[in-house]
Structures are given as structure tokens and as C-alpha cells.
Design a protein around this motif. Structure first.
Motif, mmCIF file in Angstrom:
data_model
loop_
_atom_site.group_PDB
_atom_site.id
_atom_site.type_symbol
_atom_site.label_atom_id
_atom_site.label_comp_id
_atom_site.label_asym_id
_atom_site.label_seq_id
_atom_site.Cartn_x
_atom_site.Cartn_y
_atom_site.Cartn_z
ATOM 1 N N VAL A 1 1.056 -11.610 15.192
ATOM 2 C CA VAL A 1 0.726 -11.245 13.816
ATOM 3 C C VAL A 1 -0.487 -10.313 13.810
ATOM 4 C CG1 VAL A 1 0.314 -12.123 11.509
ATOM 5 C CG2 VAL A 1 1.551 -13.516 13.118
ATOM 6 N N GLN A 2 -1.414 -10.579 14.740
ATOM 7 C CA GLN A 2 -2.590 -9.709 14.841
ATOM 8 C C GLN A 2 -2.176 -8.296 15.227
ATOM 9 O OE1 GLN A 2 -5.706 -11.369 17.317
ATOM 10 N NE2 GLN A 2 -5.180 -13.459 16.757
ATOM 11 N N THR A 3 -1.268 -8.198 16.207
ATOM 12 C CA THR A 3 -0.824 -6.884 16.681
ATOM 13 C C THR A 3 -0.094 -6.139 15.566
ATOM 14 O OG1 THR A 3 -0.517 -7.964 18.784
ATOM 15 C CG2 THR A 3 0.323 -5.731 18.586
ATOM 16 N N LEU A 4 0.753 -6.876 14.838
ATOM 17 C CA LEU A 4 1.476 -6.283 13.717
ATOM 18 C C LEU A 4 0.480 -5.704 12.714
ATOM 19 C CD1 LEU A 4 4.488 -6.215 12.678
ATOM 20 C CD2 LEU A 4 3.829 -8.090 11.196
ATOM 21 N N GLY A 5 -0.551 -6.491 12.401
ATOM 22 C CA GLY A 5 -1.558 -6.036 11.439
ATOM 23 C C GLY A 5 -2.251 -4.782 11.914
ATOM 24 N N MET A 6 -2.561 -4.735 13.206
ATOM 25 C CA MET A 6 -3.246 -3.572 13.748
ATOM 26 C C MET A 6 -2.350 -2.334 13.672
ATOM 27 S SD MET A 6 -4.751 -3.047 17.563
ATOM 28 C CE MET A 6 -3.793 -1.955 18.561
ATOM 29 N N THR A 7 -1.071 -2.489 14.059
ATOM 30 C CA THR A 7 -0.150 -1.351 14.051
ATOM 31 C C THR A 7 -0.015 -0.774 12.650
ATOM 32 O OG1 THR A 7 1.041 -2.626 15.693
ATOM 33 C CG2 THR A 7 2.111 -0.631 14.874
ATOM 34 N N PHE A 8 0.183 -1.651 11.673
ATOM 35 C CA PHE A 8 0.383 -1.152 10.324
ATOM 36 C C PHE A 8 -0.901 -0.578 9.735
ATOM 37 C CE2 PHE A 8 4.427 -3.175 10.618
ATOM 38 C CZ PHE A 8 5.207 -2.250 9.959
ATOM 39 N N SER A 9 -2.028 -1.107 10.167
ATOM 40 C CA SER A 9 -3.280 -0.535 9.688
ATOM 41 C C SER A 9 -3.401 0.905 10.160
ATOM 42 C CB SER A 9 -4.467 -1.343 10.193
ATOM 43 O OG SER A 9 -4.287 -2.691 9.842
ATOM 44 N N LEU A 10 -2.916 1.167 11.380
ATOM 45 C CA LEU A 10 -2.987 2.540 11.889
ATOM 46 C C LEU A 10 -2.010 3.452 11.142
ATOM 47 C CD1 LEU A 10 -3.394 1.805 15.693
ATOM 48 C CD2 LEU A 10 -5.102 2.718 14.120
ATOM 49 N N THR A 11 -0.777 2.949 10.897
ATOM 50 C CA THR A 11 0.171 3.806 10.186
ATOM 51 C C THR A 11 -0.262 4.056 8.744
ATOM 52 O OG1 THR A 11 1.443 1.825 9.760
ATOM 53 C CG2 THR A 11 2.244 3.229 11.510
ATOM 54 N N LEU A 12 -1.057 3.138 8.216
ATOM 55 C CA LEU A 12 -1.546 3.292 6.839
ATOM 56 C C LEU A 12 -2.327 4.570 6.647
ATOM 57 C CD1 LEU A 12 -2.992 0.036 5.363
ATOM 58 C CD2 LEU A 12 -1.552 1.709 4.270
ATOM 59 N N LEU A 13 -2.869 5.064 7.734
ATOM 60 C CA LEU A 13 -3.670 6.274 7.640
ATOM 61 C C LEU A 13 -2.830 7.418 7.067
ATOM 62 C CD1 LEU A 13 -6.500 7.117 8.238
ATOM 63 C CD2 LEU A 13 -5.789 7.853 10.505
ATOM 64 N N VAL A 14 -1.524 7.406 7.340
ATOM 65 C CA VAL A 14 -0.677 8.513 6.877
ATOM 66 C C VAL A 14 -0.635 8.592 5.348
ATOM 67 C CG1 VAL A 14 1.640 9.496 6.965
ATOM 68 C CG2 VAL A 14 0.645 8.457 9.018
ATOM 69 N N PRO A 15 -0.151 7.540 4.649
ATOM 70 C CA PRO A 15 -0.142 7.661 3.191
ATOM 71 C C PRO A 15 -1.539 7.822 2.598
ATOM 72 C CG PRO A 15 0.449 5.431 3.870
ATOM 73 C CD PRO A 15 0.443 6.269 5.101
ATOM 74 N N SER A 16 -2.551 7.207 3.232
ATOM 75 C CA SER A 16 -3.901 7.310 2.677
ATOM 76 C C SER A 16 -4.389 8.754 2.727
ATOM 77 C CB SER A 16 -4.871 6.436 3.453
ATOM 78 O OG SER A 16 -4.427 5.106 3.449
ATOM 79 N N TRP A 17 -4.184 9.371 3.881
ATOM 80 C CA TRP A 17 -4.668 10.752 4.001
ATOM 81 C C TRP A 17 -3.808 11.732 3.210
ATOM 82 C CZ3 TRP A 17 -7.714 12.781 8.756
ATOM 83 C CH2 TRP A 17 -8.899 12.027 8.846
ATOM 84 N N ILE A 18 -2.552 11.383 2.979
ATOM 85 C CA ILE A 18 -1.733 12.221 2.100
ATOM 86 C C ILE A 18 -2.396 12.282 0.730
ATOM 87 C CG2 ILE A 18 0.419 12.217 0.777
ATOM 88 C CD1 ILE A 18 1.907 11.421 3.265
ATOM 89 N N ALA A 19 -2.831 11.118 0.233
ATOM 90 C CA ALA A 19 -3.444 11.082 -1.096
ATOM 91 C C ALA A 19 -4.758 11.841 -1.107
ATOM 92 C CB ALA A 19 -3.654 9.629 -1.530
ATOM 93 N N ALA A 20 -5.597 11.613 -0.090
ATOM 94 C CA ALA A 20 -6.897 12.285 -0.064
ATOM 95 C C ALA A 20 -6.714 13.798 0.058
ATOM 96 C CB ALA A 20 -7.732 11.745 1.103
ATOM 97 N N ALA A 21 -5.798 14.211 0.931
ATOM 98 C CA ALA A 21 -5.580 15.649 1.114
ATOM 99 C C ALA A 21 -5.009 16.269 -0.154
ATOM 100 C CB ALA A 21 -4.605 15.874 2.284
#
Lengths: 57, 247, 551
Positions: C332-352
Motif C-alpha cells: 500500500v505504501q508503494t502504491l501511494g508513492m507511485t500515484f503521488s509521482l504520477t499526480l505531478l502530471v495533472p498538477s503541472w498541467i493545471a499550473a502550466a
């Protein structure tokens, strides 16, 4: 419990992954679908057209 | 006219449903397996429940927001283990409704605090932390020694705990108030009943040094002295060695 | 304001406040030997005050039919004023607790004034009271404008706004008197939680009803974000709040879950409260007020949609990164880490997307502090989402977790992103809402901007330093292989940073006070009197004198 821990974890890892890939593709397709372009352009510009106080009719 | 309106309705409600569906699946897939975790968790047949006095102390710990600065979760990191003791196991908090793992160590971890300091040290430290640790930034909790502990509703508290899954017996619930008072008064006649219900190892003493009145200080110190002592599971021959991430 | 309600709505309002008063009375009497009794009195007092307000306007004439031709903005106006009051309150408490960590004696020998009770007062005060009121107020404004439709009635927006503030009052007064569930960012007890569900359902129904009245077939994307905020917060709040009260006349409850399950549920909630309360809602704000103020359409509407679905489904899986190296199963920890990294994509889409919208309008950003607030918010959004993903990596987290680095990260988001976008949106809306040409003093908006930016930077840099230093000290070994520093050694090392942090917070608080004064003077100031000082702020177009065709 009908599902044991192992099955559930396996399910989460496999189906969950495909679910996410599928959902990402669906969102991308919706956003990039050519016939939606006009609607999106219109929506983006529409909020700039009227002033804040335009009557709402 | 009417049909367009119908379509519009479908769209906004569809959007709402879509959001809910997409969002809840993530949570479900991640959390659902944890509810079957009992199958994989370490067994701890010696695990005991909190006594009524300790539970009352735990509620004071919650009320005063201690969890905001103290974790109760020793990670599997080498320096964590060396500083605080064997790393925390899932089973150790299985009776914790809610858990108090914490998220910040403004003060040190407390998962294995029980027995580390004397009652007198704990009381002095709570009354004014800087009397015993000059560098401390912890608040002083003088009112705990002044407030008489509320015990009349402890039976209800134990009964509620049983509703959410803590195995309190009928006898424990019925005697909750008496047991709380007995635990802080070693000379009283309720001690035998208490140790019969909670085990010989139960700490029975006047935690704040005043046998006449059971204060909130008694309850909190009783709780602090049991931290990490509900089961020996973590001290058994290490199931797996701590992950060494420190170089 | 009661005169704006129809007579039937006034009666409904009196009925509901009467019912609320009754609930308050039952709580006060039944819980007289329990902290619940105090809350009973607060509910009773609140309901009676509301009842009095409604009753005093009961005999006013029925509002004219012509009201239906215009947007209903009174609840938005009230929400903005209330949010600013909460902002000053919440930030004051925040700065007080910041000073307490440097000088623990700066308080009274009383339970209510100790750090442990004040800290949730601060977090709830700024996140839910300030942020929540700002979200509710702006969402009313945005949903009507983007739908080109008036809200369906006059009563439910007031019920949502006032009901939500009753929840905030119960939450905050509860911490002072020792009522808390101890679940971080979800501390209020069961009855306050139940009340919030009622308010929230009304909010959702109001939002959907307004959307259904819209004149455009397409729902503007800002509404998607506001809707996600409302819906997902409801799901999170209900699941994480599941608890069994000791009795119906007791304030205390025990959470349904325990141990690992409780921890996972709590941080699934905690992380998604960040996602859907502190991100989705405020992105809705950004996607309306930023293009509006810059007078340019959003750079890519498609990006905003992709970003939306990305945030909606990626965030849900990321919560477990709060529990690295704990007793939570490793997968579950690994899953959380992986998705936290992929989250960067939608987050930076919004900021950009936000920053690219400003391309070609940078002269406006230079001259207009209001737009600059929004620009800096987008920058901090990008920075703190990057930092968040970074900190979710297990190796980084082993250093950062439990330290002030987390506190610095949260404040980069809360001060730099959330508060900045709120101030930007408020400064953009206040003049047009009160029919003023511009803010009372554009110069003071400028002062507020620099105080806020300086405060945020000082705060965040102080916490980065203290967090990393403490994390490193905890894991430093001597040559003989023993731990080099005691816990108290790290406290001594952090002392100067704690002072710096409190100073940064003070600057930010001063900025908020300046903002309050400016907004208050804008409201009170005569619309016609021109002001000589300060540069010209770009105006939203003057009120349209005549009716315009709908399409």
C-alpha cells in the motif's frame, strides 16, 4: 469474508491498473475529440463575454 | 423546450455521478484489502485492553491534542528503532479507536514510553516540562493535577468500545467506575477485582502521589505508563530485521 | 437582507431556525453534565440570533419580481466578509502557536490556551473557516455567472453559508473546551459531523439546481472542479467520520475503525482533503477568476479537462504516502508513492495552463497586484505539488516525515497557493459586487501582496531549514556507531528557525489585516467619490445599463 486478503490485493494491483489506464485514455479522448473543439473554444471565451453584472436572462 | 431541459439535467447529474464513481473506486481499491488484513497480521494472544483509568487517560491525551506533537509509531528505520525501541506492529494498535500514530514529532515518539520514567518524573514533567527538561517546548499541564477525573460515565465508554470491537466483558463494563478508582488507590479494597479482570501486571498505584483524589493527572500518567506494554509481540525474536536506510 | 427572501422563504427560515433552537435546547439540557451542554447553548444562541434576524424582517414587503433578472449576490458578499474575519482569526492563532514553539511560556495557565488545543483551532480556522467560506462565497458567484442563471431560491444559499459557519463555530469552540475526535483535519465530534452532512447535501442540491437552469449546454470547467470539491469532500467526510457516540447526550464518540484501518482511512481522508478541499475547489476559483482578470481565455481548455480527471482519480490512491515505514503493508505504501509521482502530471498541467494563460498579459501582471496574487498562486501550486510528489518518495520521506519539512510544505501550499488565490479572487470580485469602480486603495493591495509573499518565503525557508536539519540530526551516528544527538539537541538547533517562522507568519497576518481594512473601506466608501492615490486598476466592465440578449 468471501475474498481473502491475497485475492483482494491481487485484484487491486491488476484490475486497478487497467482501470486507471482506461480512464486516462477516456479522458484524453474526450478532451481531444475533434468535434468537441468548437464547444470548448466557445466555453473558454464565453466567460469573458459578459460583464459580471449582466442580467442573467 | 422540455426535452432540452431534460437533457441538461442528465448532463449535470451525469457529471456528478462520474466524479463520485471515479473518485470512490480509488479509495475502495486501496482501502478494502486492509479490512482483510487480520489474516496477515501478527497474532498477539497476550494482548490486553486498556483499563478504564487508562482509557480515561487516553481520552485526556486526545483532548489535549498530544497527538499533534507526539507520534506513537516507530518506523522500521534503524535510527527510529535505536532511539525509541522495536518498531511498531499493526497488532499493537488494534484496540485503538481511533489510532494515535501521529504525523509530527515536535516532541519524541511515545509508542514505547511506558515504564521508561517514574510516575514522579511524569507528573513533574507534565506540571512544568522545563523543570526536568530545560530545553523543552512542551506546554505545562498544571490543570490536570487540579481536575478531578470524571468516572461516572466510564461504563458507557467501555460499552461503546465494545460496540466498535474491543472485547470488554460484561464484568469489566459493570465495574468500570470502581476499577478506575481502584487502580489509583493501592490501599483500597477494589484492587483484587481490578487485577482479576485486567491481569496481575496492571499498574496499581497512586500515579500523582495523592491517594485521596483521582485526578486527570492519575489517568494520563496511567495511560503513558502502559504505552507499548499491552503486548510483548514487538519484543519477540525479530520477525524481520529493520530496513536499514541510514548509511 | 431578509427583505430579499420571499415571505414563504422567511417562514421556512423561521421554521428551520426554530427547529435548530429546539435541538440546541435538547443538547443543552440533556447534556448539562457533559461538554455537549456547552455546545447546546451555542447552537441555541446561534439559532435564536438567526430567528431574531429573520423575524425582524418578516413584515417587509415581498421582493419584486424583477429580482429574477439579476444574480443573487448577497450570500457571496456576506461569505467574503465572513471569510476575511476568519482569516485574521485563524492566522492570529497560527502565529500565536508559532511563537509558543519558540517561547513556550507565552500563554496562560489555562487548558484552552495550551498548544495542543490551539493548534486545531488554527488549522480549522484557516482551512475550513477561511478557505471553506471563500469556496462557498466564490462558488455561488461563479456558478451563477458561468450558467448565466440566478440561483433557484433565496433561502438555500443562506442556509448553506450560515449552517457552514455554525459548523465552524462548533468545531473551533469545541477544541477550546476539549471536544475533539483527534483525527487530524477532521477533529469535530459526531454531532457537528452530522450537521455538516446536512449542510453539504443542501449545498450540492443548490449547485446542481443552479446548473440545471443554465443557458449554455456546456458546463464550464470551473464548475467541474467546484462540484468535485463538494462531492468528494462529502464522501471523505462521511467515511472518515464514522463513529459510535458514547450516548446521544455525550459529546464523545469512538471511531468505528481502529489501528491500521483507521490510519489508512484517516490519511486517505487527510490527503484527499488536500486534493479536493484545498486543490479542486481552488482550481475552480483559478479557472474562473484568472482568465477573467487577465481578460484572456484559458490557454487550453482541453488541458483543464485532462487535468481535472487526472486529479479526480489519481489523488484517491496517494494517501498512503503519509504512512511510509509504518505498520501499514508495504504494497500500500508503494502504491501511494507511485500515484503521488504520477499526480505531478495533472498538477503541472493545471499550473502550466494558468501561467500560459498569462502569456501576452505579463504587463498586466506587472501593474496589477490582484492578477499577480493569482500568478504567484499558480507558481506556488506548481512548486508545492512538485515538492509533495518528491516527499512521497520513500527515501526522501524517511528524512522528511515527522519533521518541520512537512509543515513547510503544507504552508507553501496553504499560504502560497490557497490564500493567494483567495485574495486574488476577492480583490477581483469585491469592487464589482459592491458596484465600486475599484478597490478603495490599489496601493494597499500592493502592500498586501508584498507582505504575503515575503511572509510565505520567510516561513517556508525557515521550515525547510529546520526540517532538514532535524531529520539529519535524528539519523546522525557517531564514529562508534551510536546516535550522535539526543532529541533535545535537535530542539536547540531549531530554535532560531522557529523564531523566523513566527516572524514570517506575522508578516502574512499583517497582510491579511491590511486586506480586511481595504475590503471594508471599499464596501463603506461612496461609489462615486474618485480617489487620487494609487495607479489605475483594470476594471471589470462597468455595469451594463440595459438588458442584453441572452445568447
Amino acid at each position: 469474508m468471501i475474498f481473502d486478503h491475497h485475492t483482494l490485493v491481487g485484484f487491486a494491483k491488476s484490475v486497478g491498473l487497467f482501470y486507471l489506464i482506461g480512464l486516462s485514455l477516456a479522458a484524453l479522448a474526450y478532451a481531444l475529440w475533434p468535434s468537441n473543439r468548437e464547444r470548448f473554444d466557445r466555453a473558454a471565451k464565453a466567460i469573458l463575454e459578459d460583464s459580471e453584472d449582466t442580467p442573467c436572462l | 423546450m422540455f426535452s432540452t431541459h431534460y437533457k441538461l439535467e442528465r448532463k449535470s447529474i451525469g457529471l456528478a455521478l462520474g466524479i463520485m464513481l471515479v473518485a470512490s473506486i480509488g479509495g475502495l481499491v486501496e482501502i478494502a484489502p486492509l479490512f482483510t488484513i487480520d489474516e496477515t497480521v501478527e497474532a498477539a494472544p497476550d494482548m490486553r485492553t486498556y483499563t478504564p483509568l487508562e482509557l480515561a487517560g487516553r481520552n485526556i491525551y486526545i483532548r489535549e491534542g498530544c497527538y499533534a506533537c507526539h507520534s506513537q509509531m516507530i518506523r522500521t528505520l534503524q535510527d527510529d528503532v535505536e532511539r525509541y525501541g522495536p518498531y511498531s506492529l499493526a497488532v499493537e494498535s488494534k484496540y485503538d479507536h481511533p489510532m494515535l500514530w501521529g504525523s509530527k514529532r515536535t516532541g519524541p515518539d511515545l509508542a514505547r514510553l511506558g515504564g521508561k520514567y517514574s510516575d514522579a518524573w511524569q507528573v513533574a514533567h507534565l506540571i512544568n516540562p522545563r523543570d526536568v527538561v530545560p530545553e523543552s517546548v512542551m506546554p505545562a499541564y498544571g490543570w490536570l493535577a487540579r481536575n478531578r477525573l470524571r468516572t461516572d460515565d466510564l461504563g458507557k465508554h467501555l460499552a461503546t468500545q465494545r460496540t466498535v470491537g474491543v472485547p470488554y466483558t460484561d464484568a469489566q463494563i459493570a465495574n468500570a467506575e470502581a476499577d478506575a478508582l481502584a487502580q489509583a488507590n493501592p490501599d483500597g479494597d477494589g484492587v483484587d477485582g481490578l487485577t482479576e479482570r485486567y491481569g496481575k501486571a496492571t499498574n496499581v498505584r497512586s500515579f500523582d502521589g495523592d491517594k485521596q483524589v483521582v485526578t486527570e493527572m492519575d489517568a494520563l500518567v496511567a495511560y503513558l505508563q502502559i504505552l507499548g506494554k499491552l503486548t510483548d509481540a514487538a519484543h519477540k525474536p525479530a520477525p524481520a530485521t529493520a530496513e536499514a536506510s541510514t548509511k | 437582507m431578509v427583505s430579499e427572501l420571499t415571505v414563504a422563504e422567511r417562514e421556512r427560515a423561521m421554521g428551520i431556525t426554530g427547529l435548530l433552537a429546539l435541538c440546541g435546547m435538547i443538547m443543552a439540557i440533556g447534556g448539562s453534565n457533559d461538554p455537549l451542554g456547552v455546545h447546546g447553548f451555542i447552537v441555541l444562541l446561534f439559532a435564536v440570533a438567526m430567528l431574531f434576524v429573520v423575524a425582524s424582517g418578516y413584515f417587509a414587503p415581498e421582493p419584486p419580481e424583477s429580482r429574477l433578472q439579476s444574480y443573487y449576490d448577497s450570500p457571496t458578499k456576506a461569505g467574503i466578509v465572513i471569510a476575511m474575519v476568519w482569516a485574521v482569526f485563524g492566522m492570529f492563532i497560527g502565529d500565536w502557536v508559532a511563537w509558543l514553539l519558540a517561547y513556550p511560556e507565552l500563554t496562560f495557565d489555562a487548558a484552552w490556551a495550551s498548544f495542543g488545543r490551539l493548534r486545531p483551532v488554527h488549522t480549522t480556522g484557516v482551512i475550513f473557516a477561511f478557505g471553506g467560506n471563500a469556496l462557498i462565497a466564490t462558488s455561488f458567484h461563479v456558478m451563477q455567472r458561468t450558467s448565466r442563471a440566478r440561483m433557484p431560491d433565496q433561502f438555500s444559499p443562506w442556509f448553506v453559508l450560515m449552517g457552514y459557519n455554525l459548523f465552524c463555530i462548533l468545531a473551533i469552540s469545541g477544541y477550546f473546551i476539549g471536544i475533539t475526535q483527534s483525527k487530524e483535519y477532521a477533529e469535530p465530534e459526531w454531532y457537528a459531523d452530522v450537521w455538516l452532512v446536512i449542510v453539504w447535501v443542501t449545498y450540492f442540491i443548490l449547485y446542481i439546481r443552479t446548473l440545471m437552469r443554465r443557458k449554455e449546454p456546456h458546463i464550464y470547467v470551473a464548475n467541474w472542479y467546484y462540484l468535485a470539491f463538494i462531492l468528494v469532500v462529502a464522501i471523505l467526510h462521511i467515511v472518515n467520520g464514522l463513529a459510535v457516540p458514547v450516548s446521544f447526550l455525550s459529546a464523545k464518540s469512538y471511531s468505528l475503525f481502529s489501528g491500521v484501518q483507521d490510519a489508512m482511512t484517516q490519511w486517505w481522508y487527510g490527503h484527499n482533503a488536500v486534493a479536493f478541499f484545498l486543490t479542486a475547489g481552488f482550481l475552480g476559483m483559478l479557472y474562473y477568476y484568472l482568465p477573467k482578470r487577465a481578460e484572456r481565455p484559458i490557454y487550453s481548455y482541453r488541458m483543464s479537462i485532462v487535468g481535472f480527471w487526472g486529479i479526480t482519480f489519481f489523488y484517491m490512491w496517494a494517501g498512503s504516502h503519509h504512512l511510509h515505514f509504518t505498520a501499514l503493508p508495504q504494497w500500500v505504501q508503494t502504491l501511494g508513492m507511485t500515484f503521488s509521482l504520477t499526480l505531478l502530471v495533472p498538477s503541472w498541467i493545471a499550473a502550466a495552463n494558468a501561467l500560459l494563460t498569462l502569456n501576452g498579459a505579463w504587463d498586466k501582471v506587472r501593474d496589477d497586484a490582484t492578477l499577480r496574487f493569482m500568478m504567484i498562486a499558480a507558481v506556488f501550486y506548481g512548486l508545492s505539488t512538485f515538492e509533495g510528489s518528491f516527499m512521497a518518495i520513500r527515501a526522501v520521506n524517511s528524512l522528511s516525515h515527522y519533521t518541520d519539512w512537512t509543515v513547510g510544505h503544507v504552508h507553501a501550499g496553504a499560504l502560497g497557493w490557497v490564500a493567494m488565490i483567495i485574495f486574488g479572487a476577492f480583490y477581483a470580485t469585491v469592487p464589482s459586487l459592491w458596484k465600486r469602480k475599484r478597490m478603495y486603495s490599489p496601493a494597499l493591495v500592493e502592500v498586501h501582496f508584498w507582505l504575503a509573499l515575503a511572509g510565505t518565503l520567510v516561513y517556508v525557508f525557515a521550515m525547510w531549514n529546520s526540517g532538514i536539519i532535524q531529520g539529519l540530526m535524528w539519523r546522525t551516528y557517531t564514529e562508534s556507531g551510536t546516535l550522535a544527538y539526543s532529541f533535545t539537541d535537535t530542539l536547540v538547533a531549531m530554535h532560531p528557525y522557529y523564531i523566523a517562522r513566527a516572524v514570517g507568519g506575522l508578516l502574512f497576518l499583517l497582510g491579511a489585516i491590511v486586506g480586511c481594512y481595504n475590503i471594508w473601506m471599499t464596501i463603506r466608501h461612496d461609489a462615486e467619490a474618485p480617489r487620487a492615490t494609487g495607479q489605475e486598476t483594470p476594471l471589470p466592465a462597468a455595469p451594463a445599463p440595459s438588458l442584453q440578449p441572452a445568447e
